[in-house]
Design an enzyme around this catalytic site. Structure first.
Site, PDB file in Angstrom:
ATOM      1  N   ARG A   1       0.851  -1.174   0.000  1.00 34.56           N
ATOM      2  CA  ARG A   1       0.000   0.000   0.000  1.00 34.56           C
ATOM      3  C   ARG A   1       0.893   1.233   0.000  1.00 34.56           C
ATOM      4  NH1 ARG A   1      -3.585  -2.482  -1.582  1.00 34.56           N
ATOM      5  NH2 ARG A   1      -5.682  -2.786  -0.743  1.00 34.56           N
TER       6      ARG A   1
ATOM      7  N   GLU B   1      -3.079   7.895  -4.074  1.00 32.01           N
ATOM      8  CA  GLU B   1      -3.576   7.448  -5.384  1.00 32.01           C
ATOM      9  C   GLU B   1      -4.869   8.159  -5.759  1.00 32.01           C
ATOM     10  OE1 GLU B   1      -3.932   3.164  -5.631  1.00 32.01           O
ATOM     11  OE2 GLU B   1      -1.907   2.941  -4.859  1.00 32.01           O
TER      12      GLU B   1
ATOM     13  N   HIS C   1      -1.045   0.819  -9.838  1.00 37.01           N
ATOM     14  CA  HIS C   1      -1.741  -0.172  -8.975  1.00 37.01           C
ATOM     15  C   HIS C   1      -2.316  -1.339  -9.800  1.00 37.01           C
ATOM     16  CE1 HIS C   1      -3.842  -0.603  -4.810  1.00 37.01           C
ATOM     17  NE2 HIS C   1      -3.544  -1.788  -5.325  1.00 37.01           N
TER      18      HIS C   1
HETATM   19  C1  DGY Z   1      -5.743  -5.666  -2.919  1.00 37.94           C
HETATM   20  O1  DGY Z   1      -6.526  -6.591  -3.103  1.00 37.94           O
HETATM   21  O2  DGY Z   1      -5.524  -5.223  -1.787  1.00 37.94           O
HETATM   22  C2  DGY Z   1      -5.060  -5.108  -4.108  1.00 37.94           C
HETATM   23  O3  DGY Z   1      -4.270  -4.017  -3.802  1.00 37.94           O
HETATM   24  C3  DGY Z   1      -6.064  -4.759  -5.175  1.00 37.94           C
HETATM   25  O4  DGY Z   1      -5.390  -4.615  -6.374  1.00 37.94           O
END
Ligand code: DGY
Length: 319
Positions: free
Chosen positions: A238, A267, A285
């Site tokens: 993240r 983002e 992403h």
């Molecule tokens: C998640 O599932 O947490 C991913 O980042 C989505 O792409």
């Protein structure tokens, strides 16, 4: 029939399953739903199927009403959901682990190769029609064979990345509260180390920890300074796990050699200090972005939501 609100466009198979049993109000536009519209739509919902672009907080739970029983995120990460607020209102939360492990590991490995071999930089040269020619010293990168990959947060995705990296000849070090089970440890020939050792000795550091208040800006200027100046940072976890301003500064000053980022602090906005840097590979992403993976994620979220609506235990409860 219960009311199920789906907060964003999801693959049709999952939607069909939900519609077969319930009254589904789904946002079917490719652009995210506005907050105002979402607050209106959730009124009276028994279940919400959410995407990570929607913030599920106390205001939204209150707008839904006391009958709301569950929020099923179509993602493994669930930092868009205020889990304590859900708990306080007896709303169950689920996520989608497992089904996106391989796709995300592919992207982490791709970023490792892209940043160490300067692939995005090379592609930019060609697309910009800049002059270039094969040369003994032209655009040299770093080999990863025999180099150490340090994995921060050795969960399912971390292990899948380690397997790929082993196939490319890398050695593995990792941090994890409890060491890997003996069989996986042996298979990966991995070293379980403290974070400081991992940062100081790894040639590539790949982040796989969940985002929480504890991991906010986990990779800051102090931690980046502990890395080798020849090392690379990869983030498919993240964005806010990394202090982007500190990273941009570290890359500019060659505190580390490069970074490969699939996720960003704010983002879709990317810190402008990163945008002009050739040693930063930036992708939007894409960790779980395959047709197959997204269908599996939506399907699992539907399974979780349907289980709860049917009074059963959902397979992927969190919190
Ligand atoms: C998640 O599932 O947490 C991913 O980042 C989505 O792409």
């Amino acid at each position: 029939m219960s009311k199920v609100v789906v907060t964003g466009k999801i693959p049709s198979g999952a939607l069909t399953r939900l519609r077969a049993e319930h009254d589904v109000l789904a946002w079917e536009d490719s652009t995210p739903i506005s907050r105002e519209e979402l607050l209106k739509r959730v009124r009276g919902a028994d279940a919400i199927v959410s995407l990570l672009t929607e913030k599920i907080d106390d205001e939204l739970l209150a707008a839904a009403g006391v009958q709301l029983g569950s929020v099923s995120n179509v993602a493994v990460g669930y930092n868009n959901i205020d889990v304590p607020a859900c708990k306080a209102r007896s709303v169950l939360v689920t996520n989608t682990p497992g089904v996106l492990t391989e796709a995300t590991a592919d992207i982490a490995m791709s970023l490792i190769l892209m940043v160490t071999r300067r692939l995005a930089e090379g592609e930019r040269v060609i697309r910009a029609q800049q002059p270039w020619q094969w040369g003994m010293f032209y655009m040299l990168g770093s080999s990863i064979q025999g180099r150490q990959l340090g994995i921060v947060g050795m969960g399912q995705i971390g292990v899948a990345v380690a397997r790929r990296a082993r196939a490319f000849g890398m050695t593995i070090a990792y941090t994890k509260r409890t060491p890997l089970d003996a069989a996986t440890h042996k298979e990966l020939d991995a070293k379980h180390v403290e974070l400081d050792e991992l940062l100081a000795t790894s040639d590539v550091v790949s982040l796989h920890c969940p985002y929480s208040p504890e991991t906010h800006h986990f990779m800051n200027a102090t931690q980046l300074a502990k890395m080798k100046s020849s090392a690379y940072l990869v983030n498919t976890a993240r964005g806010p796990v990394v202090d982007e301003a500190a990273l941009a500064d570290a890359l500019q000053r060659n505190v580390i050699a490069g970074a490969g980022l699939d996720v960003f602090e704010k983002e879709p906005v990317v810190h402008e200090g990163l945008l002009g840097l050739d040693n930063a590979v930036l992708i939007p992403h894409l960790g779980s972005a395959t047709v197959e993976t997204r269908a599996a994620m939506a399907d699992l979220a539907a399974t979780n939501a349907l289980a709860i609506l049917n009074g059963k235990t959902a397979p992927n409860l969190v919190g």
